[in-house]
Write an enzyme that holds these catalytic residues in place. Structure first.
Site, PDB file in Angstrom:
ATOM      1  N   HIS A  30       0.235  -0.949   0.030  1.00 16.73           N
ATOM      2  CA  HIS A  30       0.023  -0.021   0.275  1.00 16.73           C
ATOM      3  C   HIS A  30       0.588   1.460  -0.065  1.00 16.73           C
ATOM      4  O   HIS A  30       0.577   2.445  -0.643  1.00 16.73           O
ATOM      5  CB  HIS A  30      -1.089  -0.108   1.215  1.00 16.73           C
ATOM      6  CG  HIS A  30      -1.989   1.132   1.254  1.00 16.73           C
ATOM      7  ND1 HIS A  30      -2.837   0.765   0.779  1.00 16.73           N
ATOM      8  CD2 HIS A  30      -1.084   2.138   2.192  1.00 16.73           C
ATOM      9  CE1 HIS A  30      -3.894   2.247   1.286  1.00 16.73           C
ATOM     10  NE2 HIS A  30      -2.987   3.179   1.457  1.00 16.73           N
ATOM     11  N   GLU A  31       2.038   1.525   1.057  1.00 18.20           N
ATOM     12  CA  GLU A  31       2.566   2.430   1.005  1.00 18.20           C
ATOM     13  C   GLU A  31       3.892   2.301  -0.243  1.00 18.20           C
ATOM     14  O   GLU A  31       3.514   3.430  -1.009  1.00 18.20           O
ATOM     15  CB  GLU A  31       3.509   2.168   2.005  1.00 18.20           C
ATOM     16  CG  GLU A  31       2.586   2.281   3.962  1.00 18.20           C
ATOM     17  CD  GLU A  31       1.829   4.023   3.230  1.00 18.20           C
ATOM     18  OE1 GLU A  31       1.997   4.943   2.955  1.00 18.20           O
ATOM     19  OE2 GLU A  31       0.864   4.094   4.302  1.00 18.20           O
ATOM     20  N   HIS A  34       1.911   4.058  -2.855  1.00 18.62           N
ATOM     21  CA  HIS A  34       2.054   5.366  -2.649  1.00 18.62           C
ATOM     22  C   HIS A  34       3.097   6.202  -3.461  1.00 18.62           C
ATOM     23  O   HIS A  34       3.545   7.337  -4.526  1.00 18.62           O
ATOM     24  CB  HIS A  34       1.876   6.628  -2.042  1.00 18.62           C
ATOM     25  CG  HIS A  34       0.512   6.297  -1.048  1.00 18.62           C
ATOM     26  ND1 HIS A  34      -0.745   6.285  -1.717  1.00 18.62           N
ATOM     27  CD2 HIS A  34      -0.232   5.158  -0.054  1.00 18.62           C
ATOM     28  CE1 HIS A  34      -1.766   6.519  -1.212  1.00 18.62           C
ATOM     29  NE2 HIS A  34      -2.077   5.024  -0.139  1.00 18.62           N
TER      30      HIS A  34
END
Length: 224
Positions: A30-31, A34
């Site tokens: 998820h990170e 980004h």
């Protein structure tokens, strides 16, 4: 998906074995998503800080990645957590307002893609179990079910239009400047609002239809 209803049969050690890998991948990717999308739009902050890596150690938050998931595992059959946010600087982007919307969406979309991956894992486990390899099939089915649940919940949660969640950042990006600024003022209180919604049950009311729809869709896709 019967797997999600039989987690109560597992011991604490078995629960940890089932949930830890899907959780680590869910919050790590998820990170990274980004940071990777930010780099595509010109911001190399995450790359320069060494955060564009799949090494979980670079993303672990002592509270969100270890303490909270462990405590939840002690009292429930589901765990939730978060990683250290990847640093992003919109000033380095070519079109900061527009580009930040894509950067914010990258995280939840990565979770939905991972939910599909874990659905495949669960299907392979089911096939192995039916083929007589119960020792391999059963763990894969459990882990696949956990991976689907974690990633769907993370994806749906982060799409809620409340700063500092990703949905809030997307909303800020599409609102007129003055309205976006007003919304951004909520960010310091966003976590407390989220906790309040959780304890009042409103968060579950908002999320449940989307969560169950997506879990059902993935189950139907793979015939689980």
């Amino acid at each position: 998906m019967d797997t999600l209803h039989t987690m109560t049969d597992l011991t604490v050690v078995q629960k940890i074995a089932v949930w830890v890998l899907p959780l680590i991948f869910a919050i790590t990717l998820h990170e990274v998503a980004h940071g990777y999308v930010a780099s595509l739009f010109g911001d190399q902050t995450a790359r320069l800080s060494g955060r564009l890596t799949l090494n979980p150690a670079k993303h672990i938050d002592p509270i969100g990645t270890i303490a909270i998931p462990f405590l939840m595992l002690m009292v429930s059959n589901f765990i939730f957590g978060w990683a250290k946010p990847v640093p992003v600087d919109p000033r380095n982007m070519r079109h900061p307002k527009r580009d930040m919307a894509f950067v914010a969406l990258a995280g939840p979309l990565s979770n939905l893609l991972m939910a599909l991956f874990w659905g495949l894992v669960a299907k392979l486990g089911e096939m192995a179990d039916l083929g007589g390899s119960e020792w391999l099939g059963v763990p894969l089915v459990y882990m696949g079910g956990a991976g689907i649940m974690i990633n769907v919940v993370l994806g749906v949660l982060n799409l809620i239009p409340l700063p500092p969640l990703d949905g809030g950042k997307v909303l800020e990006a599409v609102l007129p400047r003055r309205a976006a600024y007003t919304l951004s003022l909520i960010e310091p209180y966003g976590f407390f609002i989220l906790v309040l919604l959780m304890f009042t049950g409103l968060l579950s009311v908002v999320m449940s239809p989307f969560v169950y729809f997506l879990i059902g869709a993935i189950g139907n896709l793979y015939g689980l």
